[in-house]
Design a protein around this motif. Sequence first.
Motif, short mmCIF file in Angstrom:
data_model
loop_
_atom_site.label_atom_id
_atom_site.label_comp_id
_atom_site.label_asym_id
_atom_site.label_seq_id
_atom_site.Cartn_x
_atom_site.Cartn_y
_atom_site.Cartn_z
N GLY A 295 0.86 -1.18 0.00
CA GLY A 295 0.00 0.00 0.00
C GLY A 295 0.89 1.22 0.00
O GLY A 295 2.11 1.11 0.24
N LEU A 296 0.34 2.38 -0.26
CA LEU A 296 1.17 3.57 -0.28
C LEU A 296 0.39 4.77 0.25
O LEU A 296 -0.78 4.96 -0.08
N ILE A 297 1.07 5.54 1.09
CA ILE A 297 0.53 6.78 1.64
C ILE A 297 1.33 7.93 1.04
O ILE A 297 2.54 8.02 1.26
N HIS A 298 0.67 8.76 0.26
CA HIS A 298 1.35 9.91 -0.36
C HIS A 298 1.07 11.14 0.50
O HIS A 298 -0.08 11.52 0.69
N VAL A 299 2.13 11.74 1.02
CA VAL A 299 1.99 12.88 1.93
C VAL A 299 2.67 14.10 1.31
O VAL A 299 3.89 14.09 1.11
N ASP A 300 1.89 15.13 1.01
CA ASP A 300 2.45 16.40 0.57
C ASP A 300 2.65 17.26 1.81
O ASP A 300 1.69 17.82 2.36
N LEU A 301 3.89 17.34 2.26
CA LEU A 301 4.19 18.05 3.50
C LEU A 301 3.75 19.51 3.45
O LEU A 301 3.36 20.09 4.47
N SER A 302 3.81 20.11 2.29
CA SER A 302 3.50 21.54 2.17
C SER A 302 2.02 21.84 2.37
O SER A 302 1.64 22.99 2.59
N GLU A 303 1.18 20.81 2.28
CA GLU A 303 -0.26 21.00 2.41
C GLU A 303 -0.77 20.83 3.84
O GLU A 303 -1.93 21.09 4.12
N ILE A 304 0.08 20.35 4.72
CA ILE A 304 -0.36 20.06 6.09
C ILE A 304 -0.25 21.32 6.95
O ILE A 304 0.78 22.00 6.95
N LYS A 305 -1.34 21.59 7.65
CA LYS A 305 -1.42 22.75 8.53
C LYS A 305 -1.30 22.30 9.98
O LYS A 305 -1.36 21.10 10.27
N PRO A 306 -1.11 23.22 10.91
CA PRO A 306 -1.10 22.83 12.33
C PRO A 306 -2.36 22.07 12.72
O PRO A 306 -3.48 22.49 12.39
N MET A 307 -2.17 20.94 13.40
CA MET A 307 -3.25 20.01 13.68
C MET A 307 -3.53 19.93 15.18
O MET A 307 -2.69 20.31 16.01
N ILE A 308 -4.69 19.38 15.49
CA ILE A 308 -5.04 19.08 16.88
C ILE A 308 -5.80 17.76 16.89
O ILE A 308 -6.68 17.54 16.06
N ALA A 309 -5.40 16.85 17.77
CA ALA A 309 -6.14 15.60 17.99
C ALA A 309 -6.99 15.80 19.23
O ALA A 309 -6.47 15.87 20.35
N MET A 310 -8.27 15.90 19.03
CA MET A 310 -9.18 16.15 20.14
C MET A 310 -9.38 14.87 20.95
O MET A 310 -9.10 13.76 20.49
N PRO A 311 -9.88 15.01 22.18
CA PRO A 311 -10.15 13.80 22.98
C PRO A 311 -11.11 12.89 22.23
O PRO A 311 -11.98 13.36 21.51
N PHE A 312 -10.95 11.56 22.34
CA PHE A 312 -10.07 10.85 23.23
C PHE A 312 -9.21 9.87 22.44
O PHE A 312 -9.01 8.73 22.87
N HIS A 313 -8.66 10.33 21.32
CA HIS A 313 -7.79 9.44 20.54
C HIS A 313 -6.93 10.27 19.60
O HIS A 313 -7.38 11.30 19.08
N PRO A 314 -5.68 9.83 19.36
CA PRO A 314 -4.81 10.58 18.44
C PRO A 314 -5.34 10.67 17.01
O PRO A 314 -4.85 11.49 16.22
N SER A 315 -6.31 9.83 16.66
CA SER A 315 -6.86 9.88 15.30
C SER A 315 -8.03 10.85 15.15
O SER A 315 -8.52 11.07 14.05
N ASN A 316 -8.45 11.45 16.26
CA ASN A 316 -9.61 12.36 16.23
C ASN A 316 -9.12 13.76 15.85
O ASN A 316 -9.13 14.69 16.66
N VAL A 317 -8.68 13.91 14.60
CA VAL A 317 -7.90 15.08 14.21
C VAL A 317 -8.68 16.11 13.39
O VAL A 317 -9.59 15.78 12.63
N TYR A 318 -8.27 17.34 13.59
CA TYR A 318 -8.76 18.50 12.84
C TYR A 318 -7.58 19.44 12.65
O TYR A 318 -6.59 19.38 13.41
N THR A 319 -7.67 20.33 11.68
CA THR A 319 -6.71 21.44 11.68
C THR A 319 -7.16 22.41 12.77
O THR A 319 -8.36 22.50 13.09
N ILE A 320 -6.21 23.12 13.34
CA ILE A 320 -6.57 24.10 14.38
C ILE A 320 -7.45 25.19 13.78
O ILE A 320 -8.41 25.65 14.42
#
Length: 762
Positions: A295-320
């Motif tokens: 499998g392959l995960i393509h990550v464009d680093l330039s597109e990622i903004k500051p993130m926050i993982a809300m309670p109660f799991h590291p996968s519960n993510v949003y951009t700030i």
Amino acid sequence: MIKLYEKGAYVLNGTEVIDEREATAEVLQSKTKGACSKEEAAKNTLAYGILKAHNTSGNMEKLKIKFDKLASHDITFVGIIQTARASGLEKFPVPYVLTNCHNSLCAVGGTINEDDHMFGLSCAKKYGGVYVPPHQAVIHQFAREMLAGGGKMILGSDSHTRYGALGTMAMGEGGPELVKQLLNKTYDVNMPGVIGVYLTGEPRKGVGPQDIALAIIGAVFEKGYVNNKVMEFFGDGVGKLSVDYRIGIDVMTTETTCLSSIWITDSKVKEFYEIHNRAEDYKELTLESVVYYDGLIHVDLSEIKPMIAMPFHPSNVYTIDELNKNLYDILSEVEKKAAISLDNNKIRYSLQDKVKNNRLYVDQGVIAGCAGGGFENICDAADILKGKYIGADDFSLSVYPASQPIFMELVKNGSVASLMETGATIRTAFCGPCFGAGDVPSNNSFSIRHTTRNFPNREGSKITSGQVASVALMDARSIAATAANKGYLTSAENIDTDFLKPKYFFDSKIYDNRVYNGTSNPLPETEIKFGPGIVDWPAMPGLTDHMVLKVVSVIKDPVTTTDELIPSGETSSYRSNPLGLAEFTLSRKDPAYVGRAKEVHKAEKARISGEDILAANQELKEVYEEIQKVFTIDPKNMEIGSVIYAVKPGDGSAREQAASCQKVLGGLANIAKEYATKRYRSNLINWGMLPFILSEEIPFEKGDYLFIKDVKRAVAEKSNEIKAYVVGKAMKEFTLRLGELTEDERDIIDKGCLINYYREEN
């Protein structure tokens, strides 16, 4: 931002990606000039090469791995060494490092924490190991600085054992897997799938490694995309990242539930080894001309903004930015999820209370541990906070450098003084904030942390005592930006700051003068120091022909973490006392579990001692009468134990106690739809517990008894499916599956636990 390939992918010359769905024979022939088949290309991964070099089975489908080095901390090494001693340990056969970064405070339970430390030091002397005293380094930072090596493999008894950015394949497992290595046995696993992680572009200013990591976790976790596989990082984006930055991403791969990780290496990694006076440990790792990934995960680093993982799991993510823009909608959604995770209607949990004038305010910031306590993270945070102050109100900020060498360099370059001027407090190397043993917030508080996990109550609150607090995961840079705004949640992306990026200088004298290194120099005459809190494992009998199980807990949450199975925090001090620690089992999820399990275990103890349990236990008497209506069974040859059901148990920590605490209370099995991680299932097996799988809806309820006929024969004959019956419901029949088990694993279950298995072998 992040793209997941539906199937596998070919990577040519480390740059060109061909989706397997488009990889026709003609396309591959033209692109690779017939260089190799898919099967051969799959052998060109970095992971395959390292695993092959460490495999002793001669069969790359069924691996038997011997690791180069081992590492444990003071919550795990006592139990590991005690188990190994009971199984015939004479000396440490490979370098084994005992760090003291979890029970460092020596404050809970009298002398027991420091007693564990002295046990560790005496064992390092007796068996030939390395002992790192409290406050010197967190386990993973010491491993990065002193253990990692290109092409090497390290096994650690902590789930965040990840040194892939340094060219080292590292895995975190429960203690029994380290015991096997200490006894010259192997780590047995099927050849894992390998998932490529193609990094391209360059991170935006203010975006840190935790932001990249959280974005990846959010993309893959729920899908199980990398579950029990190896993540292999490559691409032009890797070269744009410092080694500290890569390490910060790599350590969080654990939260994807992958098995391990590995990265290509370059001149920056070479410089890292040179800085740490270990130039000989560098090895260049580059991709072959044609590589196939599952499998392959393509990550464009330039597109990622500051993130926050809300309670109660590291996968519960949003951009700030997304959170601040849709504040009430997202907070409401988090609160709904919390109601499921907290599973207690008596506890009122609200984040919307933290909103003032349409802005979200947090109560606490923490930058710490193996993820946050790196040199660059803290330097960048200091630059953001330069000339500002955090205020004299509710908000607080604490910073924990990950090792004394890092701390010293931060002192020398002025970062510590700069941070202290803001009102932040600086602590020594300690993992406490990651698992609820340090910086426990007040009731109803909301903490933002550059640490590894934010599971329910992991920050130290106790829901059974009416307490609730929660943690969101963020990068050190955005935590500093929030601190500069006195707690108003702020993204670091648009902060007007010049990052000075001071050079790092490693001072080895700190370790030279304080760390005991007895590698390859055991002193057998050394007397091991046992404190009163260090208790041997109780006797654990082997498997009987048949089994009666009482369902003592049913957990229907989508995922059950090891923190919920056996809490961290204040319980850490009791991990050298199996029976004492077991009193906390499921205490934050099902507080009545221990009492119910003990009642069942009381009957089993009576059976073993030859007492007439049917005369003394009316409930069991009725159970046996129901069974006897259908089967002719001798009660003396029918083990009695407890079982828990959970939908997907075992996410999170590698701690073996999530299984062993159930076992010492008489737990004989788990039943699950699936197991969240290999390491939790391995822990069950190593403690002689049956890891049953039930894909269908459960036919039983809490309090029901289950009868499993011929279980001993089923294990011995490699039966995958085992018939079980719900007693008292017309002996309702259903089928349990065991999944794949190795010969050794079947023998361990038959003998009752790993200790029995090795004791009989010797």
